[in-house]
Design a protein around this motif. Structure first.
Motif, short mmCIF file in Angstrom:
data_model
loop_
_atom_site.label_atom_id
_atom_site.label_comp_id
_atom_site.label_asym_id
_atom_site.label_seq_id
_atom_site.Cartn_x
_atom_site.Cartn_y
_atom_site.Cartn_z
N SER A 20 0.83 -1.21 0.00
CA SER A 20 0.00 0.00 0.00
C SER A 20 0.87 1.25 0.00
O SER A 20 1.89 1.31 0.68
CB SER A 20 -0.90 0.00 1.23
N SER A 21 0.45 2.25 -0.77
CA SER A 21 1.29 3.43 -0.94
C SER A 21 0.56 4.75 -0.76
O SER A 21 1.19 5.76 -0.43
CB SER A 21 1.96 3.41 -2.31
N ASP A 22 -0.75 4.80 -0.97
CA ASP A 22 -1.45 6.09 -0.81
C ASP A 22 -2.94 5.87 -0.62
O ASP A 22 -3.48 4.81 -0.96
CB ASP A 22 -1.21 6.98 -2.03
N LEU A 23 -3.59 6.89 -0.08
CA LEU A 23 -5.03 6.86 0.18
C LEU A 23 -5.60 8.25 -0.04
O LEU A 23 -5.03 9.25 0.42
CB LEU A 23 -5.31 6.42 1.62
N GLN A 24 -6.69 8.32 -0.76
CA GLN A 24 -7.45 9.55 -0.90
C GLN A 24 -8.91 9.26 -0.57
O GLN A 24 -9.36 8.11 -0.67
CB GLN A 24 -7.34 10.12 -2.32
N VAL A 25 -9.64 10.29 -0.18
CA VAL A 25 -11.03 10.16 0.20
C VAL A 25 -11.85 11.15 -0.61
O VAL A 25 -11.59 12.36 -0.57
CB VAL A 25 -11.23 10.42 1.71
N ALA A 26 -12.81 10.66 -1.38
CA ALA A 26 -13.62 11.54 -2.23
C ALA A 26 -14.87 10.79 -2.67
O ALA A 26 -14.91 9.55 -2.68
CB ALA A 26 -12.83 11.99 -3.46
N ASP A 27 -15.90 11.54 -3.05
CA ASP A 27 -17.12 10.95 -3.58
C ASP A 27 -16.92 10.71 -5.08
O ASP A 27 -17.31 11.53 -5.91
CB ASP A 27 -18.31 11.87 -3.32
N VAL A 28 -16.32 9.60 -5.42
CA VAL A 28 -15.94 9.34 -6.81
C VAL A 28 -17.15 8.99 -7.66
O VAL A 28 -17.23 9.35 -8.83
CB VAL A 28 -14.88 8.23 -6.89
N ASP A 29 -18.12 8.26 -7.09
CA ASP A 29 -19.27 7.83 -7.89
C ASP A 29 -20.43 8.80 -7.84
O ASP A 29 -21.48 8.56 -8.46
CB ASP A 29 -19.74 6.44 -7.45
N GLY A 30 -20.28 9.91 -7.12
CA GLY A 30 -21.29 10.97 -7.13
C GLY A 30 -22.60 10.64 -6.45
O GLY A 30 -23.62 11.25 -6.76
N ASP A 31 -22.57 9.70 -5.48
CA ASP A 31 -23.82 9.32 -4.82
C ASP A 31 -24.01 10.00 -3.47
O ASP A 31 -24.93 9.68 -2.72
CB ASP A 31 -23.90 7.80 -4.65
N GLY A 32 -23.10 10.91 -3.12
CA GLY A 32 -23.23 11.64 -1.86
C GLY A 32 -22.46 11.05 -0.70
O GLY A 32 -22.41 11.65 0.37
N ASP A 33 -21.87 9.86 -0.88
CA ASP A 33 -21.06 9.23 0.17
C ASP A 33 -19.59 9.26 -0.24
O ASP A 33 -19.26 9.20 -1.41
CB ASP A 33 -21.48 7.77 0.38
N LEU A 34 -18.72 9.31 0.77
CA LEU A 34 -17.29 9.35 0.50
C LEU A 34 -16.76 7.95 0.21
O LEU A 34 -17.03 7.01 0.96
CB LEU A 34 -16.55 9.96 1.68
N ASP A 35 -16.01 7.82 -0.87
CA ASP A 35 -15.37 6.57 -1.25
C ASP A 35 -13.88 6.65 -0.94
O ASP A 35 -13.34 7.72 -0.62
CB ASP A 35 -15.59 6.30 -2.74
N LEU A 36 -13.19 5.52 -1.03
CA LEU A 36 -11.76 5.45 -0.76
C LEU A 36 -11.02 5.13 -2.06
O LEU A 36 -11.41 4.22 -2.79
CB LEU A 36 -11.46 4.37 0.28
N ILE A 37 -9.96 5.88 -2.32
CA ILE A 37 -9.12 5.63 -3.49
C ILE A 37 -7.77 5.16 -2.97
O ILE A 37 -7.04 5.91 -2.31
CB ILE A 37 -8.96 6.89 -4.36
N HIS A 38 -7.46 3.91 -3.22
CA HIS A 38 -6.28 3.26 -2.66
C HIS A 38 -5.30 2.91 -3.75
O HIS A 38 -5.69 2.43 -4.82
CB HIS A 38 -6.71 1.98 -1.92
N SER A 39 -4.03 3.18 -3.51
CA SER A 39 -3.00 2.75 -4.45
C SER A 39 -2.03 1.82 -3.75
O SER A 39 -1.75 1.97 -2.55
CB SER A 39 -2.25 3.95 -5.05
N CYS A 40 -1.52 0.86 -4.49
CA CYS A 40 -0.50 -0.04 -3.96
C CYS A 40 0.54 -0.29 -5.04
O CYS A 40 0.20 -0.47 -6.21
CB CYS A 40 -1.11 -1.33 -3.44
N GLY A 41 1.81 -0.28 -4.63
CA GLY A 41 2.89 -0.47 -5.58
C GLY A 41 4.26 -0.34 -4.95
O GLY A 41 5.27 -0.36 -5.66
#
Length: 491
Positions: free
Chosen positions: A326-347
């Motif tokens: 795991s290398s990074d994490l962002q938090v944003a409403d990516v799918d536009g449904d009003g809830d916060l999603d998690l954007i995870h990167s690993c490498g």
């Protein structure tokens, strides 16, 4: 005749049921792995790594945690006289597991693992990037630091780009205004995280893995010392008393912790190593910011501490196999449904042989509205190391920018950066540009560099590939590319 057909059909069904039951029976090695390996982290599958890495690197290290040192001694794992005092509790003096039990686990992983990992599914076609214009920024001064960026940030209060660099065995920092060096400081410590909007300076003590607590945090003249290789910090009111506590992610190596400091009082929120990224967001939509933490280093996971009156409430959100890096994490409403999603990167691929892994890349973990998350989208990217999320093209939805560091040489020119433009809900168009030779992207930030109202990107250049050895930190950096500015051209 009908009775015979019915009888034969029943026999076939019984045979199938028996075979299904036989397939569900775990081997002795798998049962023991579930009992012992899964007690510390998510159970890894033998297919997660190749046979050589299991047999020569990962499994011997795991055995050492149980006091089984094979052809080595405990002293070999305790390391130098500086590190040994901090690793005594990690490596027991006497075996904690019967050798026959460990041999069964060892044989299970070695026998079931592949000789080489399966190649990943082919990523989408990479289109030419139109949203950003790439510009390399250099330091032409005689006293220029070598271009070994450890962190980069946009200071939107001043319009400057701030770059922290590895310098000898320490670190330095430069500020750029209008793509020119406006100020510089030398020998101030290795800075893994720049947060210009927050008070304080964090230094990690050692770039390479180490358990010697040499990290520091300085703010308002006060200094916290002997931190366990810290990588990130922020301020957060976890108990809703109106006072923000200092949160420090002490990644460490074999030892580490997540710590909170409230008016001089230290509280350990998690005693495990690997705390990597800190984010604050109102995950449960109660009007208070919550603390989200990405952990790597064995027990790879995302946890949240909900802000609550008196004491924060802790919850595990998602777990990853220990080989993911795991290398990074962002938090944003990516799918536009009003809830916060998690954007995870690993490498992260530094611990063992940096072989390409099909599960490296960027994942969107979708929120079902009750803070339960499941993988909804994946983009394979070798060595993915950092992400930024924003509505970069101004069309009302969230896009993703990502960099890769641990990437095979043949792919570096075109696959060290990707801009993922969201064209429909969770549908993305991958775009990129050709990177100049000799550049290695290790850090990324977003911000309005040119003051035109949109979000640009800056990428720090670490002009050395760590798996090949530590680069020359004493060389002159005159004329080297310090960072890459991706200027957003707008709509």
């Amino acid at each position: 005749m009908k009775k015979l057909l019915v009888f034969m059909l029943l026999v076939c069904v019984l045979i199938l049921l028996v075979r299904c039951q036989e397939k569900k029976v775990d081997s002795p090695g798998e049962r023991l792995a579930k009992s012992y390996c899964a007690s510390c982290h998510l159970l890894p599958a033998p297919q997660d790594l190749n046979r050589e890495i299991w047999a020569t690197e990962v499994l011997p290290q795991m055995a050492a945690f149980y006091g089984l040192y094979g052809n080595k001694s405990r002293a070999d794992y305790l390391g130098s006289s500086q590190e040994a005092p901090f690793l005594g509790k990690v490596y027991p003096e006497a075996p904690q597991l019967e050798l026959a039990v460990w041999d069964t686990i060892f044989n299970y992983y070695v026998e079931q693992s592949p000789g080489r990992l399966s190649p990943p599914d082919s990523p989408p076609i990479l289109f030419e990037m139109k949203q950003f214009q790439s510009k390399v920024i250099r330091d032409g001064s005689e006293e220029a630091f070598p271009s070994l960026a450890t962190s980069v940030a946009v200071d939107e209060s001043t319009g400057e780009v701030v770059v922290a660099s590895l310098l000898a065995k320490d670190g330095g920092q430069r500020r750029f205004t209008d793509q020119q060096v406006s100020s510089k400081e030398g020998f101030i410590g290795i800075q893994p995280s720049l947060r210009p909007a927050l008070e304080g300076r964090l230094t990690m003590g050692s770039l390479i893995p180490s358990d010697v607590p040499r990290g520091t945090f300085v703010a308002s003249g006060d200094t916290l010392k002997e931190l366990l290789r810290p990588l990130d910090f922020l301020y957060w009111d976890g108990n809703q008393d109106g006072n923000e506590e200092l949160i420090i992610a002490e990644y460490g190596n074999m030892t580490g912790q997540l710590s909170s400091y409230d008016r001089g009082k230290k509280t350990v929120l998690s005693p495990t190593p690997g705390a990597l990224r800190l984010r604050v967001a109102d995950l449960d939509k109660d009007g208070y910011k919550d603390l989200l933490v990405l952990f790597a280093q064995g027990d790879e996971r995302i946890e949240v501490w909900y802000s609550r009156p008196g004491k924060p409430e802790r919850k595990l959100l998602y777990r990853f196999p220990p080989s993911y890096g795991s290398s990074d994490l962002q938090v944003a409403d990516v799918d536009g449904d009003g809830d916060l999603d998690l954007i995870h990167s690993c490498g992260d691929n530094y611990d063992y042989q940096p072989i390409p892994k099909p599960y490296h890349g960027i994942r969107i973990l979708r929120n079902n509205g009750e803070e339960n998350f499941s993988e909804a989208w994946f983009y394979h990217m070798d060595g993915a190391y950092g992400t930024e999320v924003d509505d970069f093209d101004g069309d009302g939805d969230q896009d993703i920018a990502a960099i890769a560091y641990f990437i095979p040489p043949a792919k570096r020119a075109l696959n060290s950066f990707v801009y993922l433009e969201q064209t429909d809900q969770l549908e993305f168009k991958a775009q990129g540009f050709e990177k100049q030779p000799g550049l290695h992207y290790i850090c990324l930030d977003k911000g309005d560099v040119d003051g035109d109202g949109d979000q640009d990107l800056v990428i720090g250049n670490f002009s050395g590939y760590l798996p090949d050895g530590m680069p020359n930190t004493r060389r002159s950096g005159k004329g080297e590319v310090v960072y890459v500015w991706l200027e957003n051209v707008g709509k």
